[in-house]
Each structure stands twice: as structure tokens, then as C-alpha cells.
Design a protein around this motif. Structure first.
Motif, PDB file in Angstrom:
ATOM      1  N   HIS A 207     -63.761  28.729 -34.089  1.00  0.00           N
ATOM      2  CA  HIS A 207     -64.889  29.451 -33.493  1.00  0.00           C
ATOM      3  C   HIS A 207     -64.450  30.841 -33.034  1.00  0.00           C
ATOM      4  CE1 HIS A 207     -68.064  26.358 -33.229  1.00  0.00           C
ATOM      5  NE2 HIS A 207     -67.050  25.516 -33.148  1.00  0.00           N
ATOM      6  N   ILE A 208     -63.302  30.916 -32.388  1.00  0.00           N
ATOM      7  CA  ILE A 208     -62.794  32.200 -31.910  1.00  0.00           C
ATOM      8  C   ILE A 208     -62.538  33.133 -33.084  1.00  0.00           C
ATOM      9  CG2 ILE A 208     -60.888  33.365 -30.719  1.00  0.00           C
ATOM     10  CD1 ILE A 208     -60.611  30.744 -29.041  1.00  0.00           C
ATOM     11  N   ARG A 209     -61.912  32.611 -34.116  1.00  0.00           N
ATOM     12  CA  ARG A 209     -61.585  33.426 -35.296  1.00  0.00           C
ATOM     13  C   ARG A 209     -62.859  33.951 -35.954  1.00  0.00           C
ATOM     14  NH1 ARG A 209     -58.267  30.148 -37.716  1.00  0.00           N
ATOM     15  NH2 ARG A 209     -59.866  29.103 -38.945  1.00  0.00           N
ATOM     16  N   LYS A 210     -63.864  33.101 -36.114  1.00  0.00           N
ATOM     17  CA  LYS A 210     -65.125  33.528 -36.741  1.00  0.00           C
ATOM     18  C   LYS A 210     -65.823  34.587 -35.902  1.00  0.00           C
ATOM     19  CE  LYS A 210     -66.050  29.246 -39.213  1.00  0.00           C
ATOM     20  NZ  LYS A 210     -66.905  28.058 -39.297  1.00  0.00           N
ATOM     21  N   GLN A 211     -65.805  34.439 -34.597  1.00  0.00           N
ATOM     22  CA  GLN A 211     -66.443  35.419 -33.710  1.00  0.00           C
ATOM     23  C   GLN A 211     -65.762  36.782 -33.812  1.00  0.00           C
ATOM     24  OE1 GLN A 211     -67.769  32.358 -30.196  1.00  0.00           O
ATOM     25  NE2 GLN A 211     -65.900  33.457 -29.954  1.00  0.00           N
TER      26      GLN A 211
ATOM     27  N   GLN B 216     -70.038  34.554 -25.487  1.00  0.00           N
ATOM     28  CA  GLN B 216     -69.191  33.776 -26.394  1.00  0.00           C
ATOM     29  C   GLN B 216     -67.896  33.372 -25.696  1.00  0.00           C
ATOM     30  OE1 GLN B 216     -69.039  36.793 -29.434  1.00  0.00           O
ATOM     31  NE2 GLN B 216     -70.386  35.645 -30.803  1.00  0.00           N
ATOM     32  N   ALA B 217     -67.334  34.293 -24.931  1.00  0.00           N
ATOM     33  CA  ALA B 217     -66.091  34.007 -24.209  1.00  0.00           C
ATOM     34  C   ALA B 217     -66.301  32.870 -23.214  1.00  0.00           C
ATOM     35  CB  ALA B 217     -65.589  35.257 -23.498  1.00  0.00           C
ATOM     36  N   ALA B 218     -67.428  32.877 -22.529  1.00  0.00           N
ATOM     37  CA  ALA B 218     -67.710  31.821 -21.556  1.00  0.00           C
ATOM     38  C   ALA B 218     -67.798  30.465 -22.252  1.00  0.00           C
ATOM     39  CB  ALA B 218     -69.004  32.128 -20.818  1.00  0.00           C
ATOM     40  N   ARG B 219     -68.421  30.424 -23.419  1.00  0.00           N
ATOM     41  CA  ARG B 219     -68.527  29.168 -24.168  1.00  0.00           C
ATOM     42  C   ARG B 219     -67.144  28.688 -24.597  1.00  0.00           C
ATOM     43  NH1 ARG B 219     -68.100  27.401 -29.134  1.00  0.00           N
ATOM     44  NH2 ARG B 219     -67.723  29.487 -29.902  1.00  0.00           N
TER      45      ARG B 219
END
Length: 116
Positions: A109-113, A65-68
Motif C-alpha cells: 500500500h505504501i509503495r503504491k501510494q 493516507q499516512a494515518a491509515r
């Protein structure tokens, strides 16, 4: 796994640096280094990178996820650099709005993850 993440981050940093160097070469002799709209976009990219790093460190974001997310941030930084090059180190209000919308999407996206 940590080596892979480090290599990715190094690659993203290298791409961003080369994009900024190319921008400097294309700009006129005295570009404005601290234009407020440019600073705004750059601060948001830096802030989101810190959020991604924090999520990976505490385990709420996977390396994949971080890479994306980092890829999206690198894309936004590259678009900002290209826009700056076209306007002698400045960003127009329209370009800033477009980049902010992209940052807002990535931020969501970051917040949801991090919640899951």
C-alpha cells in the motif's frame, strides 16, 4: 494539519508503549528481550514508519493516507505484543509469518501510494 499528524503519531506511540508495558507486566520474571523473530517484526514496523514519514515529507503520501498506514502498523505492533505475551516474549514461526504477511500488505500500500 501538522498538529493533527503529531497528535496521531503521539497517540499511536502511546498505544504501542502501553501495549509493550502490559506485555512486560504479563511476562515471567526474565523474558528474552531480543528474540530474533520479535526484532524482525519490530524492525519492519520501524522501517515502514520511516517510509511513511518520508512520503509525507516529500508530498507523495497525504496525511490521510499516512494515518491509515500508521493505524495498520499500530495494529500489527499490538498483535505482535499480544502474541509475545502469550509466549513469554517470543513469537512462534506461525505468528511471525502471519505478522509478516500483514506487513507485506501494508508495504505494498505504501509503495503504491508513493508512485501515484
Amino acid at each position: 494539519m501538522a498538529l493533527r499528524t503529531t497528535v496521531r503519531r503521539s497517540l499511536i506511540a502511546l498505544l504501542a508503549t502501553s501495549a509493550l508495558a502490559a506485555t512486560g507486566a504479563m511476562a515471567q520474571a526474565a523474558p528474552v528481550p531480543h528474540h530474533p523473530r520479535v526484532n524482525e517484526v519490530n524492525k519492519r514496523v520501524d522501517n515502514q514508519q520511516q517510509r511513511i514519514d518520508k512520503g509525507v515529507a516529500n508530498g507523495t503520501i497525504t496525511p490521510k493516507q499516512a494515518a491509515r498506514d500508521e493505524k495498520h502498523d499500530a495494529n500489527i505492533a499490538q498483535r505482535a505484543s499480544a502474541d509475545e505475551a502469550r509466549h513469554n516474549g517470543h513469537l512462534t514461526k506461525k505468528e511471525t509469518a502471519h505478522l509478516n504477511r500483514a506487513e507485506n500488505r501494508n508495504s505494498r500500500h505504501i509503495r503504491k501510494q508513493r508512485r501515484h
